[in-house]
Write a protein that holds these residues in place. Structure first.
Motif, PDB file in Angstrom:
ATOM      1  N   THR A  83     -20.065  39.736  37.801  1.00 15.98           N
ATOM      2  CA  THR A  83     -20.854  38.152  38.394  1.00 15.98           C
ATOM      3  C   THR A  83     -21.247  38.534  39.723  1.00 15.98           C
ATOM      4  O   THR A  83     -22.170  38.121  40.473  1.00 15.98           O
ATOM      5  CB  THR A  83     -19.584  37.406  37.841  1.00 15.98           C
ATOM      6  N   ARG A  87     -29.015  41.356  39.924  1.00 17.79           N
ATOM      7  CA  ARG A  87     -29.455  41.819  39.039  1.00 17.79           C
ATOM      8  C   ARG A  87     -31.164  41.557  39.243  1.00 17.79           C
ATOM      9  O   ARG A  87     -31.817  40.983  39.567  1.00 17.79           O
ATOM     10  CB  ARG A  87     -29.982  40.882  38.041  1.00 17.79           C
ATOM     11  N   ARG A 180     -27.141  33.937  32.045  1.00 19.76           N
ATOM     12  CA  ARG A 180     -27.214  33.414  32.244  1.00 19.76           C
ATOM     13  C   ARG A 180     -27.686  31.881  32.049  1.00 19.76           C
ATOM     14  O   ARG A 180     -27.605  31.382  33.582  1.00 19.76           O
ATOM     15  CB  ARG A 180     -28.556  34.126  32.784  1.00 19.76           C
TER      16      ARG A 180
END
Length: 361
Positions: A83, A87, A180
């Motif tokens: 986490t 990205r 997500r």
């Protein structure tokens, strides 16, 4: 937190120190290096990467060492670390047909096109303890077969060309990403496969076994099981084409199942599918069996009421991190909740004791 526990924060710090001491074990025994964990406990590393949704053997080895071998705790550590990562894009779909196979077998075709490669497997061992390993000496060098240099086409393709396999629907929209966005039910197949790919191996194994015992009447054959390296590519907008970023090792399983046909479709075979990080073939096979069981509605089959056919039951309970969090939260302080329960039970007992005999008659 356990603020009422003797010592408060000092007790918690001491518990952390005790945990580190227990993790290290006897200081007279050499400590495990991450390289040893990565290379010699590779199947554990593969499971942590698969269910942690992060392909990094070094981090998986670190998580296993830190978790004292508790794989679910190690998976939790991997998920938590994941986490924190930015990205910056998405890779192209991997081409498993171009996989360099270390292992590739078929249970339906003896002379599979491209040949069968047994590879590194426990399938043909006698399951007897090897006490030579306890000697901690150098193991004799074993004969090794190199991975197949040529691409091996999927066996399902040969059945498809005869018109014996169902036609897979080709979607154009990007599949949802459960990392997500929260999972919503009913889920399409792409979302179900995501959940199964990082679901708990033991849970999926039990469900898959139930389908073989008749709970869903889902007898299947392993059309193909392959393990090997595939290239990961990503398109760079500035370049206008995709470049190879590296390779990952995957396990892919396709099962073939009977389908009696319907008013619009002739009798043919259907498939179940599993794709998992690393050499995790038991998980991939179980995933394929559960995937096929969950497809009963879209194939127009009858609901047998089997657990493996219940989408909500499977998808909402297969994640071991969610299950662990909810299970283990009950060991945290619930003093107020329990006091209310305690008072209620005392009142019920007092009320029952004050009733005259025969009041219920």
């Amino acid at each position: 937190m356990y603020v009422a526990v003797k010592g408060g924060e000092r007790a918690i710090e001491a518990a952390h120190g005790w945990l580190a001491e227990e993790r290290r074990g006897d200081p007279g025994v050499a400590g495990l290096s991450l390289g040893q964990v990565r290379e010699q406990l590779s199947l554990a590393v593969n499971r942590v990467m698969a269910e942690g949704s992060l392909y990094d053997p070094d981090l998986a080895a670190l998580a296993i060492k830190q978790a004292r071998g508790d794989l679910i705790e190690a998976i939790f550590l991997m998920r938590a670390y994941r986490t924190t990562l930015p990205r910056f894009g998405a890779s192209e779909p991997v081409e498993t047909g171009a996989m360099r196979c270390d292992r590739r077998i078929s249970a339906v075709f003896k002379d599979a096109p491209g040949g069968q490669v047994l590879g590194p497997t426990f399938d043909y061992t006698h399951r007897l303890l090897d006490f030579a390993l306890a000697a901690e000496g150098e193991a004799p060098e074993a004969a090794r077969v190199e991975a197949a240099a040529e691409a091996m086409p999927h066996i399902m393709g040969y059945l498809s060309r005869e018109g014996l396999m169902e036609r897979e629907a080709e979607g154009t929209a990007a599949p949802p990403d459960m990392t997500r966005a929260p999972m919503e039910l009913p889920a399409d197949r792409a979302l179900r496969l995501q959940a199964l790919a990082r679901g708990d191996e033991g849970f999926l194994l039990g469900l898959a076994y139930s389908t073989q015992r008749g709970y869903a009447r889902n007898h299947a054959f392993v059309a193909e099981l392959r393990i090997g390296a595939v290239a990961v590519e990503m398109e760079i907008p500035e370049l206008g084409f995709a470049i190879e970023l590296g390779e990952v090792v995957l396990t892919e399983c396709e099962t073939v199942n009977q389908f009696t046909g319907s008013k619009t479709e002739p009798a043919q075979f259907t498939r179940g599918y599993g794709l998992v990080f690393g050499q995790t073939e038991r998980k991939a096979i179980a995933m394929a069996l559960v995937d096929r069981a969950l497809r009963w509605r879209e194939l127009g089959e009858e609901d047998q009421g089997a657990p493996a056919q219940d989408e909500e039951f499977v998808l909402m309970h297969c994640d071991n991190i969610q299950a662990t969090g909810f299970l283990e939260h009950i060991k945290l302080p619930h003093y107020v909740d329990f006091q209310s329960e305690l008072e209620l039970v005392r009142k019920l007992r007092a009320g029952a004791a004050g009733e005259p005999r025969g009041a219920d008659e």
